[in-house]
Design a protein around this motif. Structure first.
Motif, mmCIF file in Angstrom:
data_model
loop_
_atom_site.group_PDB
_atom_site.id
_atom_site.type_symbol
_atom_site.label_atom_id
_atom_site.label_comp_id
_atom_site.label_asym_id
_atom_site.label_seq_id
_atom_site.Cartn_x
_atom_site.Cartn_y
_atom_site.Cartn_z
ATOM 1 N N ARG A 1 83.227 0.917 26.772
ATOM 2 C CA ARG A 1 82.697 -0.157 26.087
ATOM 3 C C ARG A 1 81.940 0.502 24.851
ATOM 4 O O ARG A 1 82.032 -0.127 23.769
ATOM 5 C CB ARG A 1 81.715 -1.085 26.960
ATOM 6 C CG ARG A 1 81.139 -2.249 26.274
ATOM 7 C CD ARG A 1 80.038 -2.601 26.920
ATOM 8 N NE ARG A 1 80.261 -3.703 28.020
ATOM 9 C CZ ARG A 1 80.352 -5.149 27.694
ATOM 10 N NH1 ARG A 1 80.513 -5.523 26.788
ATOM 11 N NH2 ARG A 1 80.752 -5.642 28.730
ATOM 12 N N ALA B 1 82.763 1.403 31.657
ATOM 13 C CA ALA B 1 81.340 1.394 31.045
ATOM 14 C C ALA B 1 81.217 2.209 29.591
ATOM 15 O O ALA B 1 81.028 1.865 28.578
ATOM 16 C CB ALA B 1 80.040 1.856 31.816
ATOM 17 N N PRO B 2 81.649 3.689 30.075
ATOM 18 C CA PRO B 2 81.646 4.299 28.434
ATOM 19 C C PRO B 2 82.764 3.924 27.418
ATOM 20 O O PRO B 2 82.530 3.956 26.286
ATOM 21 C CB PRO B 2 82.095 5.880 29.004
ATOM 22 C CG PRO B 2 82.640 5.810 30.352
ATOM 23 C CD PRO B 2 81.837 4.511 31.037
ATOM 24 N N SER C 1 91.516 8.371 25.630
ATOM 25 C CA SER C 1 91.678 8.121 27.422
ATOM 26 C C SER C 1 92.107 9.424 28.001
ATOM 27 O O SER C 1 91.932 9.401 29.233
ATOM 28 C CB SER C 1 92.588 7.126 27.545
ATOM 29 O OG SER C 1 92.338 5.965 26.946
ATOM 30 N N GLY C 2 92.374 10.401 27.389
ATOM 31 C CA GLY C 2 92.702 11.848 28.191
ATOM 32 C C GLY C 2 94.165 12.401 27.850
ATOM 33 O O GLY C 2 94.340 12.406 26.722
ATOM 34 N N ASP D 1 85.007 3.298 37.017
ATOM 35 C CA ASP D 1 83.876 4.350 36.496
ATOM 36 C C ASP D 1 84.200 4.334 34.759
ATOM 37 O O ASP D 1 83.043 4.802 34.151
ATOM 38 C CB ASP D 1 83.734 5.558 36.745
ATOM 39 C CG ASP D 1 83.327 5.518 38.353
ATOM 40 O OD1 ASP D 1 82.725 4.587 38.691
ATOM 41 O OD2 ASP D 1 83.601 6.268 39.065
ATOM 42 N N ALA D 2 85.086 4.139 34.321
ATOM 43 C CA ALA D 2 85.575 4.482 32.651
ATOM 44 C C ALA D 2 85.371 3.181 31.891
ATOM 45 O O ALA D 2 85.065 3.429 30.769
ATOM 46 C CB ALA D 2 86.875 4.903 32.544
ATOM 47 N N PHE E 1 92.050 0.961 31.979
ATOM 48 C CA PHE E 1 90.881 1.812 31.951
ATOM 49 C C PHE E 1 90.989 2.644 32.805
ATOM 50 O O PHE E 1 90.077 3.718 33.030
ATOM 51 C CB PHE E 1 89.594 0.784 32.028
ATOM 52 C CG PHE E 1 89.543 -0.316 31.287
ATOM 53 C CD1 PHE E 1 88.704 0.319 30.149
ATOM 54 C CD2 PHE E 1 89.743 -1.610 31.422
ATOM 55 C CE1 PHE E 1 88.398 -0.825 29.130
ATOM 56 C CE2 PHE E 1 89.505 -2.479 30.317
ATOM 57 C CZ PHE E 1 88.915 -2.147 28.925
ATOM 58 N N GLY E 2 91.888 2.754 33.774
ATOM 59 C CA GLY E 2 91.819 3.741 34.936
ATOM 60 C C GLY E 2 90.855 3.284 35.992
ATOM 61 O O GLY E 2 90.640 2.146 36.130
ATOM 62 N N ALA E 3 90.153 4.151 36.308
ATOM 63 C CA ALA E 3 88.941 3.934 37.321
ATOM 64 C C ALA E 3 87.991 2.977 36.544
ATOM 65 O O ALA E 3 87.711 3.095 35.621
ATOM 66 C CB ALA E 3 88.414 5.203 37.718
#
Lengths: 236, 236
Positions: B102, B99-100, B180-181, B96-97, B92-94
């Motif tokens: 999900r 939740a989105p 994911s970028g 913070d990522a 997920f990385g950080a």
């Protein structure tokens, strides 16, 4: 830099009533500015006022002006705000979250917006001034290949379709209070903007009050001192 | 902890051919394990083998066993892997990522999965052994309120509907190579699993080769030394 030191100007789509600011994309930016604790001079702009935006090279709003900088497109404005005002609360949190939030923004624009549009398209039209009505009807009837009236004719079916489209949002909100997690941020605002679009122009209720999406929308209506809840909307 | 020191067991849904592992949720976990550089003993499981999963208290796969720990549900497994194996690349990385992402996982399950299901449902059935066919037909015909044959009857319409559902993914991938970028991670795997589901059981081509989604799927087929591309699939 704080808001007192910053003079921002935001061009927002307006109805015939200049207080009625209904664009979903402008609402994304409006919530983003509040999240960043920034004030802006909010100027009304109409679909047909192409001259007024000529300085920006844009034909659509939102357009944000910060001194010598002009930024268009709600997504680019959100990235700009986080970059330019790093000391204010972040709209994305960690950089790792930007990429997945872009998908949520694309879902709001590409799946949710058409589903709500089929319900409120005629209501939007009815809020506009005469010149904008002509533009709006012509451009949307080409886009949909139908008259505005035919697009929205079967409201029960479109409301039912909206519930289906909302399934991923509903499922997510069973597990967390906001798309961004424990507190709202841009992942929420980019979706919430679509609901503000409907709220401002139409009396239709899109959600049932026992829906987790209804409760989430309520929390966002209350955010920033009720900024969205108290915004001017069409009255019967 | 590295993979050599870890003995993981993954229960995966299998077709009549035990090498054919087609569950979209198991594919999410399979890609997640590869991302974490973890090996697992992959045991085939069939819909009707309820006894074999009784130890876990689950009736569905994936189920991951790590020593004394048993974790079910692909989303919970992904969170577990990042927590339990923090030194391996993050899914997920950080934080913070999460939740989105999900939401993206919910979109894969709630919007993409039904759209693909209406195309491949009968193909899934045809890959199963006799006992599983009886279970699958009965449970899915109740869910859809139609015979399997009627569900998939109008393939052109379902393929066209799939393209519409894919619009947000397509729009996002115009701007970044992965959900994911710059590099793939769980936001990609949870969507890619749906494409592996179709690839393993069906000969139908869901995408046109000029589609950015096609190119994205290709990149994921090639990831981890072509793990997904070389996986057993139904042959004509």
């Amino acid at each position: 830099m704080n808001s007192a030191a910053t003079t921002l100007t935001l061009y927002e789509l307006a109805a015939a009533d200049p207080a009625l600011r209904f664009s979903p994309h402008c609402w994304k930016t409006r919530m983003a500015l509040a999240h960043k604790r920034l004030d802006a001079l909010r100027l009304p702009w109409r679909f047909t006022e192409t001259e007024a935006l000529a300085f920006s090279g844009q034909s659509r709003v939102p357009v944000l002006v910060n001194g010598a900088e002009t930024i268009a497109d709600s997504w680019r404005i959100a990235l700009y705000l986080d970059e330019r005002f790093p000391d204010a609360p972040s709209l994305f949190g960690a950089a790792d979250a930007i990429a997945p939030v872009r998908f949520i923004n694309s879902w709001a624009d590409g799946a949710l917006s058409p589903a709500i549009g089929r319900i409120i398209l005629r209501d939007i039209h009815d809020r506009l001034g005469d010149a904008d009505r002509v533009y709006f009807r012509a451009s949307r009837e080409i886009r949909y290949g139908q008259s505005l009236e035919d697009v929205v004719a079967d409201r029960p079916t479109h409301l039912s379709n909206l519930q289906r489209v909302l399934a991923p949002l509903r499922e997510t909100l069973k597990h967390q209070p906001f798309l961004s997690g424990e507190a709202p941020a841009y992942a929420d605002y980019c979706v919430f903007g679509m609901f503000m679009w409907a709220r401002c122009v139409s009396l239709v209720e899109l959600l049932e009050d026992r829906d987790v999406v209804f409760a989430w929308r309520d929390r966002l209506l209350d955010a920033f001192g009720g900024l969205a809840r108290s915004a001017p909307r069409h009255q019967p």
